[in-house]
Motif scaffolding. Structure first.
Motif, PDB file in Angstrom:
ATOM      1  N   SER A  17       0.787  -1.227   0.000  1.00 33.36           N
ATOM      2  CA  SER A  17       0.000   0.000   0.000  1.00 33.36           C
ATOM      3  C   SER A  17       0.824   1.284   0.000  1.00 33.36           C
ATOM      4  O   SER A  17       0.310   2.346  -0.341  1.00 33.36           O
ATOM      5  CB  SER A  17      -0.931   0.007   1.211  1.00 33.36           C
ATOM      6  OG  SER A  17      -0.187  -0.148   2.416  1.00 33.36           O
ATOM      7  N   ILE A  18       2.088   1.215   0.391  1.00 30.00           N
ATOM      8  CA  ILE A  18       2.896   2.435   0.467  1.00 30.00           C
ATOM      9  C   ILE A  18       3.600   2.693  -0.864  1.00 30.00           C
ATOM     10  O   ILE A  18       4.252   1.800  -1.410  1.00 30.00           O
ATOM     11  CB  ILE A  18       3.930   2.331   1.593  1.00 30.00           C
ATOM     12  CG1 ILE A  18       3.238   2.291   2.958  1.00 30.00           C
ATOM     13  CG2 ILE A  18       4.904   3.510   1.543  1.00 30.00           C
ATOM     14  CD1 ILE A  18       4.181   2.135   4.130  1.00 30.00           C
ATOM     15  N   ARG A  20       6.429   5.236  -2.329  1.00 30.88           N
ATOM     16  CA  ARG A  20       7.411   6.245  -1.951  1.00 30.88           C
ATOM     17  C   ARG A  20       8.044   6.850  -3.201  1.00 30.88           C
ATOM     18  O   ARG A  20       8.633   6.138  -4.012  1.00 30.88           O
ATOM     19  CB  ARG A  20       8.492   5.639  -1.059  1.00 30.88           C
ATOM     20  CG  ARG A  20       7.992   5.428   0.356  1.00 30.88           C
ATOM     21  CD  ARG A  20       9.083   5.076   1.319  1.00 30.88           C
ATOM     22  NE  ARG A  20       8.511   4.863   2.650  1.00 30.88           N
ATOM     23  CZ  ARG A  20       9.046   4.092   3.572  1.00 30.88           C
ATOM     24  NH1 ARG A  20      10.152   3.430   3.317  1.00 30.88           N
ATOM     25  NH2 ARG A  20       8.478   3.968   4.746  1.00 30.88           N
ATOM     26  N   TYR A  24      10.110  11.790  -0.886  1.00 28.25           N
ATOM     27  CA  TYR A  24      10.136  11.243   0.474  1.00 28.25           C
ATOM     28  C   TYR A  24      11.562  11.256   1.020  1.00 28.25           C
ATOM     29  O   TYR A  24      11.806  11.671   2.166  1.00 28.25           O
ATOM     30  CB  TYR A  24       9.582   9.819   0.462  1.00 28.25           C
ATOM     31  CG  TYR A  24       9.754   9.078   1.770  1.00 28.25           C
ATOM     32  CD1 TYR A  24       8.797   9.181   2.778  1.00 28.25           C
ATOM     33  CD2 TYR A  24      10.862   8.259   1.994  1.00 28.25           C
ATOM     34  CE1 TYR A  24       8.940   8.489   3.980  1.00 28.25           C
ATOM     35  CE2 TYR A  24      11.015   7.566   3.183  1.00 28.25           C
ATOM     36  CZ  TYR A  24      10.060   7.684   4.173  1.00 28.25           C
ATOM     37  OH  TYR A  24      10.218   7.006   5.355  1.00 28.25           O
ATOM     38  N   GLU A  73       9.528   5.763  -8.376  1.00 30.39           N
ATOM     39  CA  GLU A  73       8.657   5.289  -7.306  1.00 30.39           C
ATOM     40  C   GLU A  73       9.066   3.897  -6.852  1.00 30.39           C
ATOM     41  O   GLU A  73       9.712   3.159  -7.599  1.00 30.39           O
ATOM     42  CB  GLU A  73       7.190   5.228  -7.773  1.00 30.39           C
ATOM     43  CG  GLU A  73       6.592   6.568  -8.112  1.00 30.39           C
ATOM     44  CD  GLU A  73       5.123   6.461  -8.505  1.00 30.39           C
ATOM     45  OE1 GLU A  73       4.469   7.503  -8.612  1.00 30.39           O
ATOM     46  OE2 GLU A  73       4.637   5.324  -8.702  1.00 30.39           O
ATOM     47  N   ARG A  75       7.183   0.599  -4.409  1.00 36.29           N
ATOM     48  CA  ARG A  75       6.083   0.090  -3.590  1.00 36.29           C
ATOM     49  C   ARG A  75       6.701  -0.615  -2.389  1.00 36.29           C
ATOM     50  O   ARG A  75       7.505  -1.532  -2.548  1.00 36.29           O
ATOM     51  CB  ARG A  75       5.219  -0.885  -4.379  1.00 36.29           C
ATOM     52  CG  ARG A  75       4.085  -0.238  -5.146  1.00 36.29           C
ATOM     53  CD  ARG A  75       4.564   0.585  -6.310  1.00 36.29           C
ATOM     54  NE  ARG A  75       3.432   1.323  -6.895  1.00 36.29           N
ATOM     55  CZ  ARG A  75       3.582   2.346  -7.711  1.00 36.29           C
ATOM     56  NH1 ARG A  75       4.786   2.761  -8.042  1.00 36.29           N
ATOM     57  NH2 ARG A  75       2.535   2.966  -8.209  1.00 36.29           N
ATOM     58  N   ALA A  78       3.787  -1.923   4.090  1.00 38.53           N
ATOM     59  CA  ALA A  78       3.344  -1.152   5.247  1.00 38.53           C
ATOM     60  C   ALA A  78       3.388  -2.047   6.477  1.00 38.53           C
ATOM     61  O   ALA A  78       3.441  -3.278   6.363  1.00 38.53           O
ATOM     62  CB  ALA A  78       1.928  -0.635   5.013  1.00 38.53           C
ATOM     63  N   GLU A 179      16.156   2.025   5.362  1.00 38.59           N
ATOM     64  CA  GLU A 179      15.761   3.052   4.400  1.00 38.59           C
ATOM     65  C   GLU A 179      16.738   4.218   4.335  1.00 38.59           C
ATOM     66  O   GLU A 179      16.709   4.990   3.374  1.00 38.59           O
ATOM     67  CB  GLU A 179      14.351   3.553   4.674  1.00 38.59           C
ATOM     68  CG  GLU A 179      14.188   4.410   5.893  1.00 38.59           C
ATOM     69  CD  GLU A 179      12.809   5.052   5.935  1.00 38.59           C
ATOM     70  OE1 GLU A 179      11.851   4.433   5.437  1.00 38.59           O
ATOM     71  OE2 GLU A 179      12.697   6.169   6.460  1.00 38.59           O
ATOM     72  N   ASP A 366      -0.610  10.712  -5.213  1.00 40.32           N
ATOM     73  CA  ASP A 366       0.709  10.483  -4.647  1.00 40.32           C
ATOM     74  C   ASP A 366       1.758  10.179  -5.711  1.00 40.32           C
ATOM     75  O   ASP A 366       2.923  10.008  -5.398  1.00 40.32           O
ATOM     76  CB  ASP A 366       0.671   9.302  -3.669  1.00 40.32           C
ATOM     77  CG  ASP A 366      -0.219   9.574  -2.483  1.00 40.32           C
ATOM     78  OD1 ASP A 366      -0.403  10.762  -2.157  1.00 40.32           O
ATOM     79  OD2 ASP A 366      -0.733   8.613  -1.891  1.00 40.32           O
TER      80      ASP A 366
END
Length: 380
Positions: A17-18, A20, A24, A73, A75, A78, A179, A366
């Protein structure tokens, strides 16, 4: 001898669902971004001097001024999401698209890079989630698992051992890199699934060429470290020679597998309608078209949207190529994947009536990429 036509009947993908974007990291780690050329990602994908020595370096050069090396991007899992959760969603979607239930499946092959539990693959755990009573086992070809799984599934259906085989592929790299390590900038998570079974005459898998990718054995490793609380955690570590090994071996692996699959089917590169590669870097698709001397319009590059999602890249590229109408019924399609300490493998297939699972959900608000038809991002 005429082979029983076997191929992919349905195809689905699922992502966490995330999402980035590069913003970010710019906002959370401005100093690291400012110093990115001193960090691990830049050291992995950089030139020791200003000149390119091979096709890989040549295609990489335009990205050297970008601290994210072409990633747009990723994915990311979460809290509460897992590789098993992504696999279950993709598996159910592929079965629904094929109008099958778990009871119709007599074998499931699962390739997880890497599962949450140490020492066991996800096959038995996913079978339990699906209520699958048939055979289920794990396959390990690293990031080359997708074409390897296609080869094995088709061979087993042709041999009459099984009729409907569900193949599930996942990759959850984000769990193995911190990260604030710049290598995480080009890694993502996702899952894909497809059903292999009998298809119409003259369609399905025509040939495969698979090699042990032992030349890539020393690219990286998984190590057990301790987090800030002193708890053990597994972390991926790339060798200081990873880029050198990769750039010096990628072309030969690619050409040997793709040419071998084409030759085994009795076709030339010019006769193949579309090519789909394991686009593990932003420039791999262009690199592959250069090595194979094919038109870049005959492939697809989803790396900017997904980053490196390991063996799921080949599934996602197949899914979106079909979704966008890049591949159509009766097209000759070549799929290539490769992985460190795994395999390099290419399948050649004649595309059939492949049912697609539901479209992955993306939040346009997003995302800088508003449409999969944005060719400046997807196809270049």
């Amino acid at each position: 001898m005429v082979q029983h036509p076997v191929g992919i009947r349905s195809l689905a993908v699922n992502f966490p669902s995330i999402i980035r974007t590069n913003d970010y990291y710019r906002e959370k780690y401005p100093q690291i971004v400012a110093q990115s050329e001193q960090k691990s990602l830049a050291k992995l994908f950089s030139l020791s001097d200003s000149t390119a020595s091979n096709e890989f370096d040549l295609e990489m050069m335009p990205y050297l001024s970008d601290p994210f090396r072409g990633t747009v991007e990723r994915r990311i899992l979460a809290p509460g999401e897992s590789s098993l959760m992504l696999e279950e969603r993709a598996a159910r979607d592929a079965l629904d698209a094929a109008k099958l239930t778990p009871n119709d499946v007599d074998l499931m092959i699962v390739a997880s890079v890497w599962p949450e539990q140490i020492g066991f693959g996800n096959a038995a755990f996913l079978a339990q989630k699906l209520g699958l009573e048939a055979a289920a086992w794990n396959l390990d070809g690293a990031c080359g698992s997708t074409p390897l799984a296609i080869q094995n599934a088709c061979a087993l259906v042709r041999a009459g051992e099984y009729h409907n085989i569900l193949v599930v592929i996942s990759c959850t790299y984000s769990r193995f890199v911190d990260e604030d390590d710049t290598v995480s900038w080009f890694l993502g998570d996702g899952a894909g699934a497809f059903v292999v079974g009998s298809v119409e005459p003259n369609q399905g898998i025509l040939s495969t060429k698979t090699l042990a990718a032992s030349v890539l054995n020393d690219i990286g490793s998984l190590n057990i470290n301790k987090d800030k609380q002193g708890n053990p955690q597994i972390r991926m570590q790339l060798s200081k020679d990873a880029k050198k090994i990769f750039s010096e071996t990628a072309a030969e692996l690619l050409y040997t597998c793709c040419d071998g699959a084409a030759a085994a089917a009795g076709v030339t590169m010019e006769e193949i309608d579309f090519f789909l590669f394991n686009t593990s870097t932003a420039w791999f698709a262009r690199f592959a078209t250069r090595v194979l001397s094919i038109d870049p319009e005959r492939t697809l590059n989803l790396y900017p949207l997904y980053a490196n999602i390991g063996p799921v890249l080949t599934v996602a590229n197949l899914y979106h190529a079909a979704q966008l109408g890049k591949i159509r019924k009766n097209d000759l399609v070549l799929v290539y994947g490769f992985g460190a300490a795994g395999v390099a493998s290419a399948n050649l297939m004649r595309w059939g009536n492949v049912a697609l699972g539901s479209d992955p959900h993306f939040k346009e608000s997003d995302s800088p990429v508003k449409s999969f038809s944005d060719r400046s991002i997807i196809c270049r």
